[in-house]
Design a protein around this motif. Structure first.
Motif, PDB file in Angstrom:
ATOM      1  N   ALA A   1       7.822   7.407   0.081  1.00  0.00           N
ATOM      2  CA  ALA A   1       8.387   6.795  -1.112  1.00  0.00           C
ATOM      3  C   ALA A   1       7.379   6.781  -2.258  1.00  0.00           C
ATOM      4  CB  ALA A   1       8.853   5.378  -0.797  1.00  0.00           C
ATOM      5  N   LEU A   2       6.107   6.531  -1.921  1.00  0.00           N
ATOM      6  CA  LEU A   2       5.061   6.545  -2.943  1.00  0.00           C
ATOM      7  C   LEU A   2       4.890   7.941  -3.528  1.00  0.00           C
ATOM      8  CD1 LEU A   2       2.378   4.245  -1.258  1.00  0.00           C
ATOM      9  CD2 LEU A   2       3.866   3.686  -3.188  1.00  0.00           C
ATOM     10  N   VAL A   3       5.002   8.960  -2.673  1.00  0.00           N
ATOM     11  CA  VAL A   3       4.889  10.339  -3.162  1.00  0.00           C
ATOM     12  C   VAL A   3       6.056  10.659  -4.099  1.00  0.00           C
ATOM     13  CG1 VAL A   3       4.973  12.766  -2.489  1.00  0.00           C
ATOM     14  CG2 VAL A   3       3.556  11.157  -1.191  1.00  0.00           C
ATOM     15  N   ASP A   4       7.262  10.234  -3.734  1.00  0.00           N
ATOM     16  CA  ASP A   4       8.423  10.481  -4.593  1.00  0.00           C
ATOM     17  C   ASP A   4       8.245   9.819  -5.959  1.00  0.00           C
ATOM     18  OD1 ASP A   4       9.588  11.916  -2.569  1.00  0.00           O
ATOM     19  OD2 ASP A   4      10.858  10.263  -1.854  1.00  0.00           O
ATOM     20  N   ALA A   5       7.754   8.567  -5.949  1.00  0.00           N
ATOM     21  CA  ALA A   5       7.537   7.854  -7.205  1.00  0.00           C
ATOM     22  C   ALA A   5       6.478   8.551  -8.059  1.00  0.00           C
ATOM     23  CB  ALA A   5       7.124   6.417  -6.917  1.00  0.00           C
ATOM     24  N   ALA A   6       5.411   9.021  -7.422  1.00  0.00           N
ATOM     25  CA  ALA A   6       4.347   9.688  -8.175  1.00  0.00           C
ATOM     26  C   ALA A   6       4.842  11.016  -8.740  1.00  0.00           C
ATOM     27  CB  ALA A   6       3.136   9.913  -7.265  1.00  0.00           C
ATOM     28  N   GLU A   7       5.686  11.702  -7.994  1.00  0.00           N
ATOM     29  CA  GLU A   7       6.238  12.963  -8.505  1.00  0.00           C
ATOM     30  C   GLU A   7       7.134  12.711  -9.720  1.00  0.00           C
ATOM     31  OE1 GLU A   7       8.194  14.631  -5.152  1.00  0.00           O
ATOM     32  OE2 GLU A   7       6.420  15.730  -4.442  1.00  0.00           O
TER      33      GLU A   7
ATOM     34  N   ALA B   1      -3.403  12.014  -5.368  1.00  0.00           N
ATOM     35  CA  ALA B   1      -3.971  10.960  -4.529  1.00  0.00           C
ATOM     36  C   ALA B   1      -2.988  10.522  -3.444  1.00  0.00           C
ATOM     37  CB  ALA B   1      -4.384   9.766  -5.392  1.00  0.00           C
ATOM     38  N   VAL B   2      -1.724  10.286  -3.822  1.00  0.00           N
ATOM     39  CA  VAL B   2      -0.758   9.829  -2.821  1.00  0.00           C
ATOM     40  C   VAL B   2      -0.399  10.963  -1.859  1.00  0.00           C
ATOM     41  CG1 VAL B   2       0.168   7.987  -4.271  1.00  0.00           C
ATOM     42  CG2 VAL B   2       1.194  10.282  -4.388  1.00  0.00           C
ATOM     43  N   GLN B   3      -0.411  12.209  -2.350  1.00  0.00           N
ATOM     44  CA  GLN B   3      -0.179  13.341  -1.452  1.00  0.00           C
ATOM     45  C   GLN B   3      -1.315  13.475  -0.433  1.00  0.00           C
ATOM     46  OE1 GLN B   3       0.319  16.520  -4.310  1.00  0.00           O
ATOM     47  NE2 GLN B   3       2.569  16.433  -4.209  1.00  0.00           N
ATOM     48  N   SER B   4      -2.538  13.233  -0.890  1.00  0.00           N
ATOM     49  CA  SER B   4      -3.677  13.269   0.015  1.00  0.00           C
ATOM     50  C   SER B   4      -3.568  12.189   1.082  1.00  0.00           C
ATOM     51  CB  SER B   4      -4.977  13.110  -0.769  1.00  0.00           C
ATOM     52  OG  SER B   4      -6.099  13.068   0.088  1.00  0.00           O
ATOM     53  N   ARG B   5      -3.166  10.980   0.660  1.00  0.00           N
ATOM     54  CA  ARG B   5      -2.998   9.904   1.641  1.00  0.00           C
ATOM     55  C   ARG B   5      -1.872  10.224   2.615  1.00  0.00           C
ATOM     56  NH1 ARG B   5      -4.388   6.678  -2.922  1.00  0.00           N
ATOM     57  NH2 ARG B   5      -2.185   6.282  -3.447  1.00  0.00           N
ATOM     58  N   GLN B   6      -0.866  10.956   2.141  1.00  0.00           N
ATOM     59  CA  GLN B   6       0.215  11.355   3.045  1.00  0.00           C
ATOM     60  C   GLN B   6      -0.296  12.354   4.086  1.00  0.00           C
ATOM     61  OE1 GLN B   6       3.512  13.648   1.394  1.00  0.00           O
ATOM     62  NE2 GLN B   6       4.963  12.440   2.607  1.00  0.00           N
ATOM     63  N   LYS B   7      -1.167  13.268   3.633  1.00  0.00           N
ATOM     64  CA  LYS B   7      -1.748  14.226   4.576  1.00  0.00           C
ATOM     65  C   LYS B   7      -2.614  13.534   5.621  1.00  0.00           C
ATOM     66  CE  LYS B   7      -1.808  18.281   1.528  1.00  0.00           C
ATOM     67  NZ  LYS B   7      -2.663  19.264   0.828  1.00  0.00           N
ATOM     68  N   ASP B   8      -3.269  12.414   5.212  1.00  0.00           N
ATOM     69  CA  ASP B   8      -4.093  11.678   6.160  1.00  0.00           C
ATOM     70  C   ASP B   8      -3.275  11.102   7.312  1.00  0.00           C
ATOM     71  OD1 ASP B   8      -6.366  12.217   4.751  1.00  0.00           O
ATOM     72  OD2 ASP B   8      -6.412  10.301   3.676  1.00  0.00           O
ATOM     73  N   ARG B   9      -1.991  11.043   7.169  1.00  0.00           N
ATOM     74  CA  ARG B   9      -1.118  10.485   8.198  1.00  0.00           C
ATOM     75  C   ARG B   9      -0.650  11.559   9.185  1.00  0.00           C
ATOM     76  NH1 ARG B   9       0.092   5.467   6.189  1.00  0.00           N
ATOM     77  NH2 ARG B   9       1.809   5.072   7.648  1.00  0.00           N
ATOM     78  N   VAL B  10      -1.133  12.780   8.943  1.00  0.00           N
ATOM     79  CA  VAL B  10      -0.824  13.890   9.852  1.00  0.00           C
ATOM     80  C   VAL B  10      -2.145  14.457  10.365  1.00  0.00           C
ATOM     81  CG1 VAL B  10       0.238  16.161  10.086  1.00  0.00           C
ATOM     82  CG2 VAL B  10       1.301  14.426   8.621  1.00  0.00           C
ATOM     83  N   LEU B  11      -2.275  14.550  11.687  1.00  0.00           N
ATOM     84  CA  LEU B  11      -3.500  15.069  12.297  1.00  0.00           C
ATOM     85  C   LEU B  11      -3.310  16.550  12.629  1.00  0.00           C
ATOM     86  CD1 LEU B  11      -6.322  14.443  13.476  1.00  0.00           C
ATOM     87  CD2 LEU B  11      -5.176  13.950  15.659  1.00  0.00           C
TER      88      LEU B  11
END
Length: 367
Positions: A101-107, A150-160
């Protein structure tokens, strides 16, 4: 009739025996009295190297504990214990709802900022807005794009994902479990090559360099040997043990080698090809070493004593530094009766199986 035939055969056999005996006596007379029977071997080149032994423990080429940078609940796992994975493969993901949701808002914010900048840019060309308004729109667009990254990077951090090719260890989490930042999910090792660290005495420092070949064995894999090369030589000498640290790399295409194996190491330093003679052919007299060669003197084979300078001893062969030429025939057996300048009889080694055979002077000298 049969008795007469048998009698003639017996007489013929006796005559042949007399002729053979006479021929042997003539040959013996030609060779000279007291000729010693010997076996010879040609001087030839052999691979020699200084062998330095050491002990070490294997390590994987790369090894890492896989962790996440954020804390949340595990929603999916895409690997199992012992799986082989390639670089970039997704291994695990955390809950994505809030972050998505944060990524959608930032986009959305970034799109709006881009549209505002494009309108302001067009108005600036028509000179209906000031340059400061255009600069402000450009700053807003840059800020919105940075926030999106920034929010996309944090989203990537949630995938290993796997950082390199390798094999996974035991899985330490399950779907639905809560992981905190830094919790180990699994171990990943690259076992395509293995690192082997060991120490050698500093007196061998000049003989060990990058590229030096090593042979290793382990009791964990009896009867098997593995080859590798030195990759790194330490920059300093241990002042207590007077040894230097060395690292070798061992290819592991069959994945037989495992981290933690205890290895016996043999370094093959200063490899070279040199003339060699069998160890049993050398006659030591004090600090000097001598051999006997089979020499042709006016058609008669005689023993000629030759002083040589020897080097390494390896697998029954002795390195000859000086004193001999390739192809010369060295007396290896029968030395107990050999004297310098005395006549000799060179026998073929097949005599050991067939019971006879004398080599000629020409054959002994390669003629």
């Amino acid at each position: 009739m049969n008795f007469r035939i048998f009698g003639h055969w017996h007489v013929a056999a006796a005559a042949l025996a007399v002729i053979a005996t006479a021929s042997a006596q003539v040959a013996e007379a030609q060779r000279g009295p007291g000729a010693a029977s010997v076996f010879v071997s040609p001087v030839q080149e052999t691979e020699f190297s200084m062998q330095i032994e050491a002990l070490g423990t294997l390590e994987a080429r790369e090894s890492v504990d896989l962790t996440l940078n954020v804390a949340d609940r595990v929603t999916a796992i895409y690997f199992d214990d012992g799986d082989r994975v390639t670089k970039g493969k997704t291994l695990l993901s955390l809950a994505q709802g809030e972050q998505a949701a944060l990524v959608d808002a930032a986009e959305a914010t970034a799109n709006e900022a881009r549209q505002r900048f494009e309108r302001t840019q067009q108005l600036a060309k028509e000179r209906t807005v000031s340059q400061s308004a255009l600069d402000e729109a450009a700053r807003d667009l840059s800020a919105a794009n940075a926030q999106l990254r920034a929010v996309q990077s944090r989203q990537k951090d949630r995938v290993l994902v796997a950082p390199f090719d390798g094999v996974l260890g035991f899985r330490l989490v399950s779907v639905g479990s809560y992981v905190r930042a830094g919790d180990v999910v699994a171990e990943l090792i690259d076992d395509s090559e293995m690192k082997l660290d060991f120490s050698v005495p500093s007196i061998f420092l000049r003989s060990v360099r990058k590229g030096t070949e090593v042979q290793v064995e382990t009791d964990d894999l009896p009867g098997m040997a593995f080859d590798g090369t030195v990759d790194t030589v330490g920059a300093s000498i241990d002042p207590v043990t007077r040894s230097i640290r060395v690292r070798a790399i061992l290819p592991n295409p069959d994945r037989l080698l495992k981290p933690g194996m205890f290895m016996k190491v043999t370094l093959l330093a200063d490899p070279r090809r040199a003339l060699s003679v069998p160890e049993e052919a050398i006659e030591p007299i004090g600090p000097n070493s001598f051999v006997y060669i089979a020499a042709d003197k006016n058609g008669q084979l005689v023993a000629e004593r030759r002083e040589i300078q020897v080097g390494l001893r390896q697998d029954g062969q002795v390195e000859v530094i000086s004193g001999l030429e390739p192809g010369e025939q060295i007396i290896t057996d029968g030395l107990i009766r050999v004297r310098d300048g005395a006549p000799i009889v060179v026998r073929d080694r097949t005599v050991l199986q067939t019971g006879g055979g004398i080599a000629s002077a020409g054959a002994a000298n390669g003629g």
